[in-house]
Design a protein around this motif. Structure first.
Motif, PDB file in Angstrom:
ATOM      1  N   MET A   1      61.437   6.913  12.863  1.00  0.00           N
ATOM      2  CA  MET A   1      60.578   6.574  11.744  1.00  0.00           C
ATOM      3  C   MET A   1      61.048   7.382  10.537  1.00  0.00           C
ATOM      4  SD  MET A   1      56.424   6.387  11.432  1.00  0.00           S
ATOM      5  CE  MET A   1      56.307   6.047  13.128  1.00  0.00           C
ATOM      6  N   ASN A   2      60.965   6.760   9.361  1.00  0.00           N
ATOM      7  CA  ASN A   2      61.372   7.389   8.112  1.00  0.00           C
ATOM      8  C   ASN A   2      60.145   7.718   7.277  1.00  0.00           C
ATOM      9  OD1 ASN A   2      64.230   6.900   8.567  1.00  0.00           O
ATOM     10  ND2 ASN A   2      63.716   4.769   8.265  1.00  0.00           N
ATOM     11  N   ILE A   3      60.334   8.588   6.300  1.00  0.00           N
ATOM     12  CA  ILE A   3      59.250   8.931   5.388  1.00  0.00           C
ATOM     13  C   ILE A   3      59.778   8.930   3.959  1.00  0.00           C
ATOM     14  CG2 ILE A   3      59.646  11.405   5.652  1.00  0.00           C
ATOM     15  CD1 ILE A   3      56.624  11.809   5.185  1.00  0.00           C
ATOM     16  N   LYS A   4      58.945   8.465   3.043  1.00  0.00           N
ATOM     17  CA  LYS A   4      59.265   8.508   1.616  1.00  0.00           C
ATOM     18  C   LYS A   4      57.990   8.914   0.902  1.00  0.00           C
ATOM     19  CE  LYS A   4      61.461   5.997  -2.122  1.00  0.00           C
ATOM     20  NZ  LYS A   4      62.639   6.745  -2.454  1.00  0.00           N
ATOM     21  N   VAL A   5      58.123   9.815  -0.067  1.00  0.00           N
ATOM     22  CA  VAL A   5      56.970  10.308  -0.811  1.00  0.00           C
ATOM     23  C   VAL A   5      57.054   9.796  -2.245  1.00  0.00           C
ATOM     24  CG1 VAL A   5      55.765  12.364  -1.639  1.00  0.00           C
ATOM     25  CG2 VAL A   5      56.808  12.363   0.637  1.00  0.00           C
ATOM     26  N   PHE A   6      55.933   9.285  -2.735  1.00  0.00           N
ATOM     27  CA  PHE A   6      55.827   8.801  -4.108  1.00  0.00           C
ATOM     28  C   PHE A   6      54.780   9.626  -4.838  1.00  0.00           C
ATOM     29  CE2 PHE A   6      57.337   5.181  -1.759  1.00  0.00           C
ATOM     30  CZ  PHE A   6      58.286   4.627  -2.608  1.00  0.00           C
ATOM     31  N   ASN A   7      55.038   9.882  -6.103  1.00  0.00           N
ATOM     32  CA  ASN A   7      54.045  10.504  -6.966  1.00  0.00           C
ATOM     33  C   ASN A   7      53.667   9.488  -8.023  1.00  0.00           C
ATOM     34  OD1 ASN A   7      54.113  12.944  -5.594  1.00  0.00           O
ATOM     35  ND2 ASN A   7      55.806  13.703  -6.813  1.00  0.00           N
ATOM     36  N   ILE A   8      52.398   9.130  -8.036  1.00  0.00           N
ATOM     37  CA  ILE A   8      51.890   8.166  -9.001  1.00  0.00           C
ATOM     38  C   ILE A   8      51.151   8.955 -10.083  1.00  0.00           C
ATOM     39  CG2 ILE A   8      50.495   6.100  -9.348  1.00  0.00           C
ATOM     40  CD1 ILE A   8      52.803   5.731  -7.321  1.00  0.00           C
ATOM     41  N   ARG A   9      51.824   9.133 -11.214  1.00  0.00           N
ATOM     42  CA  ARG A   9      51.239   9.898 -12.314  1.00  0.00           C
ATOM     43  C   ARG A   9      50.129   9.095 -12.975  1.00  0.00           C
ATOM     44  NH1 ARG A   9      57.081  10.685 -14.790  1.00  0.00           N
ATOM     45  NH2 ARG A   9      57.089   8.572 -13.961  1.00  0.00           N
ATOM     46  N   LEU A  10      49.041   9.776 -13.335  1.00  0.00           N
ATOM     47  CA  LEU A  10      47.879   9.095 -13.888  1.00  0.00           C
ATOM     48  C   LEU A  10      47.991   8.816 -15.381  1.00  0.00           C
ATOM     49  CD1 LEU A  10      45.006  10.900 -11.989  1.00  0.00           C
ATOM     50  CD2 LEU A  10      46.192   8.788 -11.410  1.00  0.00           C
ATOM     51  N   ALA A  11      48.906   9.468 -16.057  1.00  0.00           N
ATOM     52  CA  ALA A  11      49.085   9.225 -17.487  1.00  0.00           C
ATOM     53  C   ALA A  11      49.451   7.764 -17.688  1.00  0.00           C
ATOM     54  CB  ALA A  11      50.186  10.131 -18.034  1.00  0.00           C
ATOM     55  N   LYS A  12      48.795   7.126 -18.642  1.00  0.00           N
ATOM     56  CA  LYS A  12      48.958   5.685 -18.861  1.00  0.00           C
ATOM     57  C   LYS A  12      50.409   5.269 -19.057  1.00  0.00           C
ATOM     58  CE  LYS A  12      44.374   4.565 -20.558  1.00  0.00           C
ATOM     59  NZ  LYS A  12      43.875   3.883 -19.426  1.00  0.00           N
ATOM     60  N   GLU A  13      51.215   6.113 -19.681  1.00  0.00           N
ATOM     61  CA  GLU A  13      52.605   5.733 -19.938  1.00  0.00           C
ATOM     62  C   GLU A  13      53.472   5.714 -18.674  1.00  0.00           C
ATOM     63  OE1 GLU A  13      52.422  10.174 -21.147  1.00  0.00           O
ATOM     64  OE2 GLU A  13      51.113   8.440 -21.301  1.00  0.00           O
ATOM     65  N   PHE A  14      52.997   6.323 -17.571  1.00  0.00           N
ATOM     66  CA  PHE A  14      53.773   6.366 -16.338  1.00  0.00           C
ATOM     67  C   PHE A  14      53.156   5.592 -15.179  1.00  0.00           C
ATOM     68  CE2 PHE A  14      54.499  10.595 -18.346  1.00  0.00           C
ATOM     69  CZ  PHE A  14      55.811  10.386 -18.715  1.00  0.00           C
ATOM     70  N   CYS A  15      51.851   5.445 -15.176  1.00  0.00           N
ATOM     71  CA  CYS A  15      51.114   4.944 -14.014  1.00  0.00           C
ATOM     72  C   CYS A  15      51.624   3.587 -13.524  1.00  0.00           C
ATOM     73  CB  CYS A  15      49.627   4.880 -14.321  1.00  0.00           C
ATOM     74  SG  CYS A  15      48.619   4.588 -12.853  1.00  0.00           S
ATOM     75  N   GLN A  16      51.724   2.604 -14.406  1.00  0.00           N
ATOM     76  CA  GLN A  16      52.129   1.259 -13.969  1.00  0.00           C
ATOM     77  C   GLN A  16      53.558   1.248 -13.443  1.00  0.00           C
ATOM     78  OE1 GLN A  16      49.929  -1.469 -13.799  1.00  0.00           O
ATOM     79  NE2 GLN A  16      51.577  -2.119 -12.472  1.00  0.00           N
ATOM     80  N   ALA A  17      54.469   1.955 -14.118  1.00  0.00           N
ATOM     81  CA  ALA A  17      55.863   2.002 -13.667  1.00  0.00           C
ATOM     82  C   ALA A  17      55.969   2.674 -12.298  1.00  0.00           C
ATOM     83  CB  ALA A  17      56.734   2.733 -14.687  1.00  0.00           C
ATOM     84  N   ASP A  18      55.215   3.752 -12.099  1.00  0.00           N
ATOM     85  CA  ASP A  18      55.228   4.432 -10.798  1.00  0.00           C
ATOM     86  C   ASP A  18      54.683   3.520  -9.704  1.00  0.00           C
ATOM     87  OD1 ASP A  18      56.235   6.684 -12.062  1.00  0.00           O
ATOM     88  OD2 ASP A  18      54.359   7.825 -11.959  1.00  0.00           O
ATOM     89  N   GLN A  19      53.615   2.769 -10.009  1.00  0.00           N
ATOM     90  CA  GLN A  19      53.040   1.848  -9.031  1.00  0.00           C
ATOM     91  C   GLN A  19      54.009   0.720  -8.711  1.00  0.00           C
ATOM     92  OE1 GLN A  19      48.808   0.722  -9.592  1.00  0.00           O
ATOM     93  NE2 GLN A  19      48.940   2.107 -11.350  1.00  0.00           N
ATOM     94  N   ASP A  20      54.659   0.186  -9.743  1.00  0.00           N
ATOM     95  CA  ASP A  20      55.618  -0.900  -9.525  1.00  0.00           C
ATOM     96  C   ASP A  20      56.770  -0.439  -8.640  1.00  0.00           C
ATOM     97  OD1 ASP A  20      54.051  -2.554 -11.073  1.00  0.00           O
ATOM     98  OD2 ASP A  20      55.312  -2.373 -12.868  1.00  0.00           O
ATOM     99  N   LYS A  21      57.225   0.769  -8.855  1.00  0.00           N
ATOM    100  CA  LYS A  21      58.316   1.336  -8.043  1.00  0.00           C
ATOM    101  C   LYS A  21      57.885   1.433  -6.573  1.00  0.00           C
ATOM    102  CE  LYS A  21      61.082   5.569  -8.101  1.00  0.00           C
ATOM    103  NZ  LYS A  21      61.241   6.823  -8.838  1.00  0.00           N
ATOM    104  N   MET A  22      56.663   1.911  -6.357  1.00  0.00           N
ATOM    105  CA  MET A  22      56.166   2.030  -4.985  1.00  0.00           C
ATOM    106  C   MET A  22      55.956   0.657  -4.358  1.00  0.00           C
ATOM    107  SD  MET A  22      52.975   4.193  -3.548  1.00  0.00           S
ATOM    108  CE  MET A  22      52.570   4.183  -1.819  1.00  0.00           C
ATOM    109  N   ASN A  23      55.379  -0.284  -5.109  1.00  0.00           N
ATOM    110  CA  ASN A  23      55.168  -1.643  -4.586  1.00  0.00           C
ATOM    111  C   ASN A  23      56.486  -2.289  -4.189  1.00  0.00           C
ATOM    112  OD1 ASN A  23      52.352  -1.948  -4.598  1.00  0.00           O
ATOM    113  ND2 ASN A  23      52.340  -2.414  -6.773  1.00  0.00           N
TER     114      ASN A  23
END
Length: 146
Positions: A1-23
């Motif tokens: 099994m593998n693991i990957k960690v994502f940080n989803i920053r709450l600042a509006k300028e980063f949040c959507q891009a971070d979510q899209d990357k994780m999705n």
């Protein structure tokens, strides 16, 4: 099994891009387990999400491919956009990241199949008994309104 960690920053300028990357990543693997924690450093607040996964294997006889927005008809895109607005509003109200409510790929699957009942929704990719019990009534209300 593998693991990957994502940080989803709450600042509006980063949040959507971070979510899209994780999705995008979640669509490409078979998720086995997730764990999330809220992290506050005094200057930057973010959700840390650990994803335990296996690489997706091609299923024999399965011709289903990953959906993209470009593959949706205009009517399906309207449904998808309405579902994304609902999901983002709910996530904001709960103070969660949107992916904790529902991934984009799951919303696209709902838009593509356009279920007409809770039972049909439960059979859509990404849904099941638990997610349908939590969000099924809201989703069906959106689908019926369109």
């Amino acid at each position: 099994m593998n693991i990957k960690v994502f940080n989803i920053r709450l600042a509006k300028e980063f949040c959507q891009a971070d979510q899209d990357k994780m999705n995008h990543f979640l669509d490409s693997v078979e998720v086995r387990l997730t764990s999330t924690n809220f992290v506050t450093t005094g200057t930057t607040d973010f959700w840390s999400a650990a994803v335990f996964y296996l690489p997706k294997e091609a299923k024999k006889g399965n011709t289903t491919t990953k959906l993209s927005e470009e593959e949706l008809s205009q009517a399906e895109r309207n449904i998808y956009n309405a579902l994304r607005l609902w999901r983002n509003d709910l996530a904001e109200k709960l103070e969660w990241s949107a992916f904790r409510v529902c991934h984009n790929s799951h919303l696209m699957a709902v838009a593509k199949t356009n279920p007409r009942s809770i039972e049909e929704l439960e059979k859509v990719t990404g849904f099941g008994k638990a997610r349908t019990e939590k969000y099924g009534e809201d989703i069906m209300a959106i689908l019926n309104a369109l």
